[in-house]
Design a protein around this motif. Structure first.
Motif, short mmCIF file in Angstrom:
data_model
loop_
_atom_site.label_atom_id
_atom_site.label_comp_id
_atom_site.label_asym_id
_atom_site.label_seq_id
_atom_site.Cartn_x
_atom_site.Cartn_y
_atom_site.Cartn_z
N GLU A 87 76.59 -33.25 26.85
CA GLU A 87 75.95 -33.01 25.43
C GLU A 87 76.23 -31.08 25.79
O GLU A 87 75.84 -31.01 24.55
CB GLU A 87 74.85 -32.85 25.92
N ILE A 88 77.13 -30.75 26.58
CA ILE A 88 77.47 -29.11 26.70
C ILE A 88 78.01 -28.98 25.85
O ILE A 88 78.42 -27.92 24.90
CB ILE A 88 76.50 -28.74 27.67
N ALA A 89 78.65 -29.81 26.11
CA ALA A 89 80.43 -29.83 25.69
C ALA A 89 80.16 -30.18 24.42
O ALA A 89 80.97 -29.69 23.21
CB ALA A 89 81.19 -30.93 25.73
N LEU A 90 79.42 -31.17 23.86
CA LEU A 90 79.38 -31.48 22.35
C LEU A 90 78.43 -30.78 21.18
O LEU A 90 78.62 -30.24 20.66
CB LEU A 90 78.42 -32.63 22.12
N SER A 91 77.44 -29.74 22.23
CA SER A 91 76.77 -28.77 21.34
C SER A 91 77.83 -27.65 21.10
O SER A 91 78.26 -27.06 19.84
CB SER A 91 75.78 -28.06 22.57
N ILE A 92 78.61 -27.09 21.63
CA ILE A 92 79.78 -26.17 21.63
C ILE A 92 80.74 -26.50 20.63
O ILE A 92 81.22 -26.21 19.83
CB ILE A 92 80.79 -26.00 22.97
N MET A 93 81.16 -27.93 20.91
CA MET A 93 82.18 -28.40 20.16
C MET A 93 81.46 -28.39 18.67
O MET A 93 82.09 -27.76 17.95
CB MET A 93 83.27 -29.83 20.60
N ALA A 94 80.46 -28.88 18.34
CA ALA A 94 79.44 -28.96 16.55
C ALA A 94 79.87 -27.43 16.44
O ALA A 94 79.88 -27.25 15.33
CB ALA A 94 78.91 -29.57 17.21
#
Lengths: 104, 225
Positions: free
Chosen positions: B204-211
């Motif tokens: 989820e953290i990865a998703l928020s960063i990539m987003a």
């Protein structure tokens, strides 16, 4: 462009198939895929990529099959008006031009 | 597309050389810019299309830029960094993980990824971040994050993000200002890193960063804080 449709298509060609590539070259309104988006078709019916949200890929694939046989590039208009030869419309109301060419 | 044009285009992409495929839509004639000679107007338009990384039309020619992949430097081979890898690959980023701690940055933890074991200041000097580079620091360790951010702020990187709470970041900002970075410079750092999607798990953290990286790249209003 992140999707490497070109190398997928080149791989089919290297494996001995005839291949055509369609590229979005111009859009108006709310077309879902930007200029430069590619859609590849092989003679055995393999497909990769997209030029719309799925509305016109069938029609483009038909033209692509002809292009991979006769080698003649085509410039297609979609969503212009009913008088146009290409009556497959875009549900989103967008318009676009697609260039179809044989690969290699 | 002739076999010759195809193989030259593929060679340029493979070599990470920026190249624009120009197609005359009336008859399908093609040339590669800047390798082939183009009339001045077309050459100018092709140059602009490459700079903007955006396809364009010029007097019956379709100009299709092929730039090298965007780059993402992840400082810290931590769990969230591992989770970023498959997402970044799918989004078209070439990833380099920078971590001098050899226990973290192992082939086993980061299969198939470029790993740089130098200290971040040396790594950045080697890798030369540019306008097509995003940099994210994830270690929480000032010894590693600070020199990375120092180098990042002196580059044209289009995105700089740093993991850490608002309080951690306030201390970090003070240290970076002591290193000579002004208010506008430190304001380039996205911290706490990532879009606020209440991320908890590493993916989820990865998703928020990539987003957030995509939002900045595409000029979304979500990118401003």
């Amino acid at each position: 462009m992140s999707e490497d449709i070109l190398s997928v298509a080149a791989g089919w060609r290297d494996a001995g198939e005839a291949v055509a590539i369609a590229t979005v070259v111009e859009t108006w309104g709310s077309s879902p895929r930007p200029p430069g988006s590619r859609f590849a078709v092989s003679e055995s019916g393999r497909m990769a990529g997209s030029v719309s949200g799925g509305c016109i890929e069938g029609a483009v694939a038909d033209v692509a099959r002809r292009t991979m046989q006769d080698g003649k590039p085509q410039l297609l208009d979609f969503g212009i008006s009913d008088e146009m030869a290409w009556e497959v419309g875009l549900a989103c109301g967008g318009k676009l031009k697609v260039f179809v060419e044989k690969l290699g | 597309m002739t076999p010759e044009t195809l193989s030259r285009l593929q060679a340029a992409i493979e070599a990470k050389t920026p190249v624009a495929l120009c197609t005359r839509l009336s008859d399908g004639a093609q040339l590669l810019f800047p390798e082939d000679e183009a009339e001045p107007g077309l050459a100018t338009a092709a140059e602009a299309a490459l700079a903007a990384d955006k396809a364009a039309n010029h007097e019956g020619w379709f100009i299709h830029p092929h730039n090298p992949p965007l780059r993402l430097f992840i400082v810290g081979a931590v769990h969230a960094g591992q989770a970023i890898l498959p997402m970044a690959a799918a989004l078209g980023y070439a990833v380099t993980v920078i971590d001098p701690r050899s226990a973290f940055a192992t082939e086993e933890r980061l299969p198939g990824v470029d790993i740089n074991h130098e200290w971040p200041d040396d790594a950045m000097a080697q890798l030369k971040p540019d306008t097509r580079t995003a940099i994210v620091t994830l270690t929480h360790d000032p010894k590693i994050d600070d020199p990375a951010l120092d180098a990042a702020l002196r580059s044209q990187a289009f995105y700089i993000g740093a993991l850490g709470s608002t309080r951690t970041h306030a201390k970090r900002v003070a240290r970076l200002q002591e290193m000579g970075h002004g208010e506008d410079a430190v304001a380039r750092i996205h911290a706490p890193v990532g879009l606020d999607i209440r991320a908890v798990t590493a993916p989820e953290i990865a998703l928020s960063i990539m987003a957030e990286i995509v939002a900045v790249r595409r000029g979304s209003r979500l990118a401003s804080r």
